[in-house]
Design a protein around this motif. Sequence first.
Motif, PDB file in Angstrom:
ATOM      1  N   GLN A 212       1.753  12.313  11.539  1.00  0.00           N
ATOM      2  CA  GLN A 212       1.704  12.680   9.796  1.00  0.00           C
ATOM      3  C   GLN A 212       1.708  14.547   9.451  1.00  0.00           C
ATOM      4  O   GLN A 212       2.125  14.358   8.441  1.00  0.00           O
TER       5      GLN A 212
ATOM      6  N   SER B  85       4.459  16.347   7.380  1.00  0.00           N
ATOM      7  CA  SER B  85       3.985  16.410   5.778  1.00  0.00           C
ATOM      8  C   SER B  85       3.823  18.054   5.880  1.00  0.00           C
ATOM      9  O   SER B  85       4.384  18.790   4.946  1.00  0.00           O
TER      10      SER B  85
ATOM     11  N   VAL C 165      -0.884  11.195   0.386  1.00  0.00           N
ATOM     12  CA  VAL C 165       0.068  10.332   1.002  1.00  0.00           C
ATOM     13  C   VAL C 165      -0.528   9.588   2.304  1.00  0.00           C
ATOM     14  O   VAL C 165      -0.073   8.122   2.698  1.00  0.00           O
ATOM     15  N   VAL C 166      -1.468   9.948   3.092  1.00  0.00           N
ATOM     16  CA  VAL C 166      -1.254   9.453   4.174  1.00  0.00           C
ATOM     17  C   VAL C 166      -2.902   8.632   4.238  1.00  0.00           C
ATOM     18  O   VAL C 166      -2.596   7.389   4.404  1.00  0.00           O
TER      19      VAL C 166
ATOM     20  N   LEU D 132      -2.841   6.315   1.034  1.00  0.00           N
ATOM     21  CA  LEU D 132      -2.080   5.431   0.561  1.00  0.00           C
ATOM     22  C   LEU D 132      -1.709   4.432   1.411  1.00  0.00           C
ATOM     23  O   LEU D 132      -2.531   2.695   1.340  1.00  0.00           O
ATOM     24  N   PRO D 133      -1.153   4.518   2.626  1.00  0.00           N
ATOM     25  CA  PRO D 133      -1.497   2.769   4.085  1.00  0.00           C
ATOM     26  C   PRO D 133      -2.171   2.640   4.445  1.00  0.00           C
ATOM     27  O   PRO D 133      -2.965   3.433   4.226  1.00  0.00           O
ATOM     28  N   GLU D 134      -1.947   0.578   3.809  1.00  0.00           N
ATOM     29  CA  GLU D 134      -3.623   0.527   4.336  1.00  0.00           C
ATOM     30  C   GLU D 134      -3.389  -0.148   5.475  1.00  0.00           C
ATOM     31  O   GLU D 134      -4.503   0.358   6.028  1.00  0.00           O
ATOM     32  N   SER D 135      -2.077   0.125   6.163  1.00  0.00           N
ATOM     33  CA  SER D 135      -2.217  -1.311   7.422  1.00  0.00           C
ATOM     34  C   SER D 135      -2.984   1.348   8.536  1.00  0.00           C
ATOM     35  O   SER D 135      -3.185   0.793   9.538  1.00  0.00           O
ATOM     36  N   THR D 136      -2.818   2.483   7.819  1.00  0.00           N
ATOM     37  CA  THR D 136      -3.300   3.612   8.690  1.00  0.00           C
ATOM     38  C   THR D 136      -5.188   3.256   8.293  1.00  0.00           C
ATOM     39  O   THR D 136      -5.495   2.885   7.816  1.00  0.00           O
TER      40      THR D 136
ATOM     41  N   LYS E 273      -7.008   8.809   8.806  1.00  0.00           N
ATOM     42  CA  LYS E 273      -6.927   8.935   8.250  1.00  0.00           C
ATOM     43  C   LYS E 273      -7.599  10.310   8.358  1.00  0.00           C
ATOM     44  O   LYS E 273      -7.922  11.726   7.756  1.00  0.00           O
TER      45      LYS E 273
END
Length: 111
Positions: free
Chosen positions: A13, A17, A45-46, A48-52, A57
């Motif tokens: 990531q 980025s 941006v990092v 934001l996704p709940e699956s990460t 993070k």
Amino acid sequence: MRSCWHVIFATAQVLVSSMLTFWLVEPKNFSVGVAATAVALSAFVVALPESTHLMSKRIAFGQFVNVYVGTVIHGAQTGVVIHPLGVASSTTLGALASVVAIFFPYPQHCP
């Protein structure tokens, strides 16, 4: 072993980025304000996704700070690809060293 995957995912990531950011804003144009904005946007941006995973993070946030602060310090001498790769490789090397340490524990005392 799971943590190694978190490191690899976070590193991927950060590489994508930060290289995109460096191509949009050249390292010679980085100032403290630009770096703070880049860190904030990249962190958003990092995050934001709940699956990460949370650990991925956290690792990515630390890498972003290292990449962008290093760019502010070194300015035009910062390589668009080399600098993020240096940060990524040192993080990945640390993760691999922890795996090697699992397989080769500290020396035990002989009775």
